[in-house]
Structures are given as C-alpha cells and as structure tokens.
Write an enzyme that holds these catalytic residues in place. Structure first.
Site, short mmCIF file in Angstrom:
data_model
loop_
_atom_site.label_atom_id
_atom_site.label_comp_id
_atom_site.label_asym_id
_atom_site.label_seq_id
_atom_site.Cartn_x
_atom_site.Cartn_y
_atom_site.Cartn_z
N ASP A 40 0.81 -1.22 0.00
CA ASP A 40 0.00 0.00 0.00
C ASP A 40 0.85 1.27 0.00
O ASP A 40 0.38 2.33 0.39
CB ASP A 40 -1.01 0.00 1.16
CG ASP A 40 -0.31 -0.14 2.50
OD1 ASP A 40 0.93 -0.31 2.51
OD2 ASP A 40 -1.00 -0.07 3.53
N HIS A 248 23.36 3.96 -18.84
CA HIS A 248 22.22 4.14 -17.93
C HIS A 248 22.50 3.56 -16.55
O HIS A 248 21.60 3.02 -15.90
CB HIS A 248 20.94 3.52 -18.53
CG HIS A 248 20.41 4.31 -19.68
ND1 HIS A 248 19.48 3.81 -20.56
CD2 HIS A 248 20.69 5.57 -20.10
CE1 HIS A 248 19.21 4.73 -21.47
NE2 HIS A 248 19.93 5.80 -21.22
N ASP A 265 25.66 12.17 -13.80
CA ASP A 265 24.62 12.73 -14.67
C ASP A 265 23.39 12.88 -13.80
O ASP A 265 22.74 11.89 -13.46
CB ASP A 265 24.38 11.76 -15.85
CG ASP A 265 23.35 12.30 -16.85
OD1 ASP A 265 22.64 13.28 -16.53
OD2 ASP A 265 23.26 11.73 -17.95
N ASP A 276 19.36 18.87 -16.60
CA ASP A 276 20.03 17.63 -17.01
C ASP A 276 21.51 17.94 -17.23
O ASP A 276 21.88 18.47 -18.28
CB ASP A 276 19.36 17.12 -18.30
CG ASP A 276 19.91 15.79 -18.76
OD1 ASP A 276 20.69 15.17 -18.03
OD2 ASP A 276 19.54 15.36 -19.88
N HIS A 370 13.65 14.08 -21.38
CA HIS A 370 13.68 13.90 -22.83
C HIS A 370 12.37 14.50 -23.31
O HIS A 370 11.35 13.81 -23.39
CB HIS A 370 13.81 12.42 -23.22
CG HIS A 370 15.13 11.84 -22.80
ND1 HIS A 370 15.39 10.50 -22.75
CD2 HIS A 370 16.29 12.44 -22.41
CE1 HIS A 370 16.64 10.30 -22.34
NE2 HIS A 370 17.19 11.47 -22.13
N GLU A 424 27.76 17.48 -20.13
CA GLU A 424 26.40 17.82 -20.58
C GLU A 424 25.96 19.14 -19.99
O GLU A 424 25.98 19.34 -18.77
CB GLU A 424 25.42 16.72 -20.15
CG GLU A 424 23.97 17.05 -20.46
CD GLU A 424 23.02 15.88 -20.21
OE1 GLU A 424 23.30 15.05 -19.35
OE2 GLU A 424 21.97 15.84 -20.90
N1 GLY Z 1 20.12 12.06 -18.16
C1 GLY Z 1 19.56 11.58 -19.33
C2 GLY Z 1 20.23 12.12 -20.51
O1 GLY Z 1 21.28 12.71 -20.39
O2 GLY Z 1 19.75 12.03 -21.59
MN MN Z 2 20.57 14.49 -21.46
MN MN Z 3 21.89 13.61 -18.59
#
Ligand code: GLY
Ligand code: MN
Ligand code: MN
Length: 455
Positions: A40, A248, A265, A276, A370, A424
């Site tokens: 639950d 991933h 990341d 991100d 995304h 990134e």
């Molecule tokens: N963290 C997911 C990507 O970089 O696309």
């Molecule tokens: Mn990304």
């Molecule tokens: Mn990323």
C-alpha cells in the site's frame, strides 16, 4: 501576466489549433494516475506534463475538458476541470484537496466539477460534437473510459443526438506548443539548472577516494531538496571507474578509487521543469594523462557543438560538429586507426566512431527530461526518417552532451580502459546564439582540478 493567465493563454492557443484543424471539437486531457510501489505504498505522485502545462494543477484524479465551438469567424472556448471533491475524512490522511468549488478562482478556469461527475457531464459535452481530441498513445484504462463515453453518447442517438465521428491526436498539438518555451518557463529552467549545477559542485567538493557512489548521490539530493527542488528529474547516475562506460548506470555501492574517474549525470526537477547536467572528474582531484587527453577532446567537441547551436541551423548540426571533433581525437589518440580507416571522413561515414560514442549529442529539454516535440520538420509528405531535421528556433531548449566511452579490449591501449567521459549542459536557444544555463558547474579540466584542490 499572473500565474493563472498563462494557462488560459495556453488553452486558448490549443483551442485555436482545434478551430483551425476541424472548426472546433472537444479535447480531453487527463493527468497521470497514482502508482503503487509495493503493497500500500505509492510512488511519489507526479502529474502528467501535458495536463499541467494547460492547467498548472498538480493533484491526481483530474481531467481537463475543453469544448471549442465556432462562433462566426472566431471560436468560443469552454474549459472544464474535473477534480477530486472535498472530503474531510480523506483529507486527514492524504492532504488538502483544492476541490471544484475553489478551483475556478484558484486556477483561473471557467468551470470545475467533481471527478465523480465526469462520465455524466462528458456525454453532454460530447453530444453533437464531430471531432474529439484525445491522447492516442495512452493506457488501456484511458481507452476503456473513452469507449464508455462514446457508448453513452451513441445511446442518445434516438433523441437526435449525433456522436463524434473523428478522433484526433491532441498530444501532437500540445507537444508542438511545449517545444517553444515562454519567458516564465525559461526562468524556471534557469533556476532548476542553477540548483543542479550547485549540486554537481557540492559532489565534486565532497568526493574523496574510498567513498561510495551512493554517498555522492546523497550530496546531490541534499542540494536539490535543500534548494527547494521537489524531485530529481530522472534517476541520478553516479558512476565510478568501469561504471562510467555504462550509459544508464544508477548510483550504486561501488567504491570510488584514486586514479579513476567519476561520472555524474544528475538534475533536479523544479516546479515541473527538468534540468540535465553531466560532469566527469577524477576521484582524487587530478586527471591522469590519458584521462586528460580524452577529457579535452570531449570538451572541445562540446564547444564545437555549442558553436553550432544557433537559430537557423538544424537539430543535427551540433551533433555532427561534436562527432567530427571526437572522431579526430580518437584518430589522434590511435583508438581509431587511420591506417585502417584511411581518413577522418571515412571514420565518420562508416560509423567507426560509434564504438566509443554511441548516443546523440542533444535532446529537447523541458517539463520532461527527454522532452516532447518532433525532431523532424513536418511540412513535407515524406516518411518520418526522410523528413528534414528540425530547424533550431528561439525558445527551444536542448542539451549538449558529447561523450567518449572506452571499454577494455585487446586492441585498445590499457591506459585508456574504463575511461568514460560525458559533459552535458543545458542550452536555451535565443536570437543571438544560445545561453548555457548550467555552467554554474565548472567544465574545463583545469577549473575542475582547481575546485577539487581547494576543498
Ligand atoms: N540524463 C539523461 C540524458 O542525459 O539524456
Ligand atoms: Mn541528457
Ligand atoms: Mn543527462
């Protein structure tokens, strides 16, 4: 513009699309269901992004119904929110509900009803409406409910009521709108990226050989929540050593060792918007020679991609620029053999670089990490893969995230084994280029080393 007006403006814009396409119709957009985690216990609730985009309403159990009717050369829009009714008993356990009485004033929506009235009211709203706009990619439960509503309307046929005759995809219309962020959205995304950048700095400063990946994850979470972000935008990746080459990977229990890299990341979600960011740094604060060589190549690739992130270029041009720099770097470091490949162009054309760089450089970023929106121009009748890549426009937000991942292999110099690097950043495209909103975290190798030395 006050908060509620932004949602009214978006609903009006969507109504205009319905009017243009089919002269009006009814759009039905439900929020996300609550999900059981185990027994639950539930997963933390997260609204549906499309629904939130049009209402700003975060509670579960809600549906937005928009009725668009032709009125001369223009249209009339009636928006109905169906939401959980007030329930003092349930509210003791689950928290306060807004309720349909307070919703019109609080959300700036015209009509609000209990969600228990949805079935009955929808058969009235759908009567004599030709076009219905729904999500065509939704779950079986949503399909079942839609069939139920249609059956109810058809049941009134003998009273002279016509049921809808055409179903259209509402998502494509909303997603095209979401692709272009307004000033409020960009402001929220800036704040989200600033928090996430601070979290990366905190993790770099905390990192010491002997720590475990999950301990750095805890540093990230501390900064996210302590700064008011409601959640992570996606599961954080904290990868040490060989794990840096698993795209991933999650934060696990691997020990972070001197001489190895750590790749993080991670990004928070703030007020419904994602950030991100990826940074890669040496666990002991100093890059080794081979690590530094590949890091500098990746950073140069990111700079090349950033330079191509300008209005009028296509979505794929930053990626192509990054691939060119990465591939040249792989040839220079002899990870790709010029004697076998003949030329840089051939190494790119044959896809030889993909052994070490197997993902794209960018994706849309917004409410979803995304994010939604077509990557291809829609104006031609070619099949999807042959349509030209999307032209970059002001208000779009993309990530720029080149990487290199060198797994152990007989034909690879051992000095490069298990080096995984990704850098990134989040870029808001504007009329003069792009604004990198995540640069609160250092990028250059020297800057990273300086930060880690001073902690
Ligand atoms: N963290 C997911 C990507 O970089 O696309
Ligand atoms: Mn990304
Ligand atoms: Mn990323």
């Amino acid at each position: 513009m006050n908060k509620s007006n932004i949602y009214q403006v978006r609903r009006n814009a969507l109504a205009q699309h319905l009017f243009t396409k089919t002269g009006g119709g009814v759009a039905i957009i439900s929020t996300a269901p609550e999900l059981t985690r185990n027994r639950d216990s539930e997963f933390p609730y997260r609204h549906d992004s499309d629904f939130f985009y049009l209402t700003g309403f975060e509670e579960p159990g809600a549906t937005l119904v928009m009725k668009v009717e032709k009125d001369g050369n223009y249209f009339q829009l009636q928006s109905h929110l169906f939401c959980r009714p007030k329930d003092p008993e349930r509210e003791i356990w689950d928290g306060i509900r807004l309720g349909p009485e307070a919703a019109p004033e609080a959300l700036g929506i015209e009509f609000a009803h209990s969600n228990q009235e949805l079935d009955q009211k929808l058969s009235d709203i759908l009567a004599d409406q030709d076009a219905v706009y729904v999500s065509l990619s939704e779950n079986a439960e949503a399909d079942r409910r839609l069939r139920h509503w249609m059956k109810q309307v058809r049941g009134q046929a003998r009273s002279g009521i016509n049921p809808p005759s055409a179903f259209h995809d509402v998502e494509a219309l909303i997603h095209e709108m979401r692709l272009f962020k307004d000033a409020q959205e960009i402001n929220t995304m800036r704040r989200a990226a600033t928090i996430s950048a601070r979290a990366h700095v905190r993790a770099m400063q905390a990192c010491k050989p002997g720590m475990r990946e999950y301990q750095l994850e805890a540093e990230l979470l501390h900064e996210f929540r302590n700064s008011g972000a409601q959640s992570v935008a996606y599961n954080s990746i904290v990868a040490g050593g060989a794990n840096t080459c698993i795209l991933h990977y999650r934060a696990g229990a691997t020990e972070l060792r001197a001489g190895e890299l750590c790749l993080i990341d991670a990004g928070c979600e703030l007020d419904g918007y994602a950030s991100d960011i990826t940074r890669t740094f040496p666990v002991n604060g100093k890059f080794s020679g081979p690590q530094r060589a590949l890091y500098d190549i990746t950073q140069a690739a990111q700079e090349a991609a950033i330079a191509m992130t300008i209005v009028g270029n296509t979505f794929i041009q930053p990626h192509e620029a990054a691939v060119k720099v990465l591939t040249q770097g792989l040839l220079d470091e002899k990870l790709l053999k010029l004697s076998e490949l003949g030329s840089l162009e051939n190494a790119i054309e044959t896809g030889a670089y993909r052994r070490f760089y197997m993902h794209r450089t960018s994706h849309w970023l917004g409410m979803d990490v995304h994010d939604v929106g077509s990557y291809r121009e829609s104006s031609t009748n070619l099949v999807q893969d042959e349509k030209p890549w999307r032209i970059l426009r002001s208000g779009m937000v993309i990530t720029i995230e080149p990487g290199l991942y060198i797994r152990p292999a007989d034909d690879i110099d051992e000095a490069f084994w298990n080096i995984g690097i990704r850098i990134e950043d989040d870029a808001v495209i504007n009329d003069s280029g792009c604004e990198l909103i995540s640069r609160g975290a250092p990028v250059k190798a020297d800057e990273i080393e300086a930060l880690m030395k001073n902690t």
